[in-house]
Design an enzyme around this catalytic site. Structure first.
Site, PDB file in Angstrom:
ATOM      1  N   MET A 107      -8.776  -5.921  62.556  1.00 37.06           N
ATOM      2  CA  MET A 107      -9.373  -5.900  60.731  1.00 37.06           C
ATOM      3  C   MET A 107      -9.938  -4.579  60.163  1.00 37.06           C
ATOM      4  O   MET A 107     -10.366  -4.110  60.920  1.00 37.06           O
ATOM      5  CB  MET A 107     -10.471  -7.187  61.041  1.00 37.06           C
ATOM      6  CG  MET A 107     -10.036  -8.692  61.483  1.00 37.06           C
ATOM      7  SD  MET A 107     -10.777  -9.235  60.922  1.00 37.06           S
ATOM      8  CE  MET A 107     -11.737  -9.226  62.642  1.00 37.06           C
ATOM      9  N   ILE A 130     -14.872  -9.081  68.535  1.00 39.36           N
ATOM     10  CA  ILE A 130     -15.231  -7.300  69.333  1.00 39.36           C
ATOM     11  C   ILE A 130     -15.844  -6.353  67.697  1.00 39.36           C
ATOM     12  O   ILE A 130     -14.602  -6.531  66.906  1.00 39.36           O
ATOM     13  CB  ILE A 130     -13.604  -6.726  69.715  1.00 39.36           C
ATOM     14  CG1 ILE A 130     -13.507  -7.584  71.131  1.00 39.36           C
ATOM     15  CG2 ILE A 130     -14.222  -5.067  70.354  1.00 39.36           C
ATOM     16  CD1 ILE A 130     -11.781  -7.629  71.219  1.00 39.36           C
ATOM     17  N   GLY A 185     -15.222  -3.127  59.892  1.00 33.99           N
ATOM     18  CA  GLY A 185     -14.078  -3.006  61.353  1.00 33.99           C
ATOM     19  C   GLY A 185     -14.056  -3.567  62.148  1.00 33.99           C
ATOM     20  O   GLY A 185     -15.155  -3.402  63.143  1.00 33.99           O
ATOM     21  N   SER A 186     -13.263  -4.145  62.695  1.00 34.97           N
ATOM     22  CA  SER A 186     -13.327  -4.819  63.870  1.00 34.97           C
ATOM     23  C   SER A 186     -12.394  -5.829  64.115  1.00 34.97           C
ATOM     24  O   SER A 186     -11.070  -5.257  64.366  1.00 34.97           O
ATOM     25  CB  SER A 186     -14.403  -6.147  64.070  1.00 34.97           C
ATOM     26  OG  SER A 186     -14.144  -6.865  62.807  1.00 34.97           O
ATOM     27  N   ARG A 187     -12.240  -6.534  65.990  1.00 35.87           N
ATOM     28  CA  ARG A 187     -10.939  -7.048  66.403  1.00 35.87           C
ATOM     29  C   ARG A 187     -11.069  -8.785  66.984  1.00 35.87           C
ATOM     30  O   ARG A 187     -12.425  -8.395  67.816  1.00 35.87           O
ATOM     31  CB  ARG A 187     -10.296  -5.658  67.133  1.00 35.87           C
ATOM     32  CG  ARG A 187      -9.384  -6.413  68.573  1.00 35.87           C
ATOM     33  CD  ARG A 187      -9.011  -5.550  69.209  1.00 35.87           C
ATOM     34  NE  ARG A 187      -8.752  -5.802  70.614  1.00 35.87           N
ATOM     35  CZ  ARG A 187      -8.919  -4.902  71.753  1.00 35.87           C
ATOM     36  NH1 ARG A 187      -9.551  -3.612  72.038  1.00 35.87           N
ATOM     37  NH2 ARG A 187      -8.943  -5.883  72.654  1.00 35.87           N
TER      38      ARG A 187
END
Length: 218
Positions: A96, A154, A184-186
């Site tokens: 993301m 994450i 921002g991440s995942r």
């Protein structure tokens, strides 16, 4: 519609923007005054779009696993999962960017069997070691068709807080709000080996809409 986790930040931003607009009256240079107001308004728009929470209705089907977040599919590979399964799983990772919706939604129906928060580093979300070393939460849901499905939120280089609503023993409802990752991440999804994946690398996923896996049983 905005996510409740953004309420405090949105309020503070609104106060700051209003303060900047009033303070700009003290600036006599016209272009500088207008530029400052425009920057403040742009910042407000960025904050509002980051915390947006579009209403979505999931298929609510046990035969499908849906994307838990909006973003880009960056990894589809077989990996060893050491925390819970301690065996090989098929991992699908969705990255993301700051402009994506950052709401996490339950990918399947079922009972939450495991939910754990891990403090950690803030490597960029696509770093190979991010799933093991970054701040993260791990959630396992037992689904009647697929068995135990894990997803892991994450944090990225900009993120400093992961919100996770999943509690052990609670019932997860596909597509419903499961948490939030700020900036921002995942999210990684761990599936049983042999699961048929319905997405491709580079594909844009939409939370609670994109089918990550097709049904494995009729």
């Amino acid at each position: 519609m905005f996510h409740k986790e953004g309420a405090k930040i949105i309020l503070i931003t609104l106060i700051l923007v209003v303060a900047v607009i009033f303070a700009s009256d003290l600036i006599t240079i016209q272009w500088l005054r207008i530029g400052l107001i425009v920057l403040a308004l742009v910042f407000l728009v960025l904050i509002l779009q980051f915390f947006r929470n579009p209403k979505r209705e999931a298929d609510n089907s046990d035969n499908h696993i849906l994307a838990p977040v909006d973003g880009k599919v960056v990894v589809i590979e077989e990996v060893y999962e050491p925390e819970y399964f301690q065996d090989k799983r098929l991992m699908v990772s969705i990255f993301m960017s700051p402009i994506n919706v950052h709401v996490t939604r339950y990918p399947v129906n079922g009972v939450v069997k495991y939910s754990k928060y891990h403090p950690g580093k803030y490597l960029v979300a696509w770093h190979p070691k991010a799933s093991e070393e970054n701040e993260r939460t791990t959630v396992v849901i037992n689904n009647r068709i697929y068995g135990e499905i894990m997803y892991r939120q994450i944090a990225g280089a900009l993120a400093r807080r992961i919100i996770n609503y999943a509690k052990e023993g609670m019932r997860a409802v596909q597509g419903k709000d499961a948490g939030f990752i700020k900036f921002g991440s995942r999210v990684d999804i761990y599936l049983p080996l042999g699961t048929e994946v319905n997405v491709k690398l580079g594909e844009k996923a939409i939370g609670a809409k994109t089918v990550i896996c097709k049904k494995i049983n009729e």
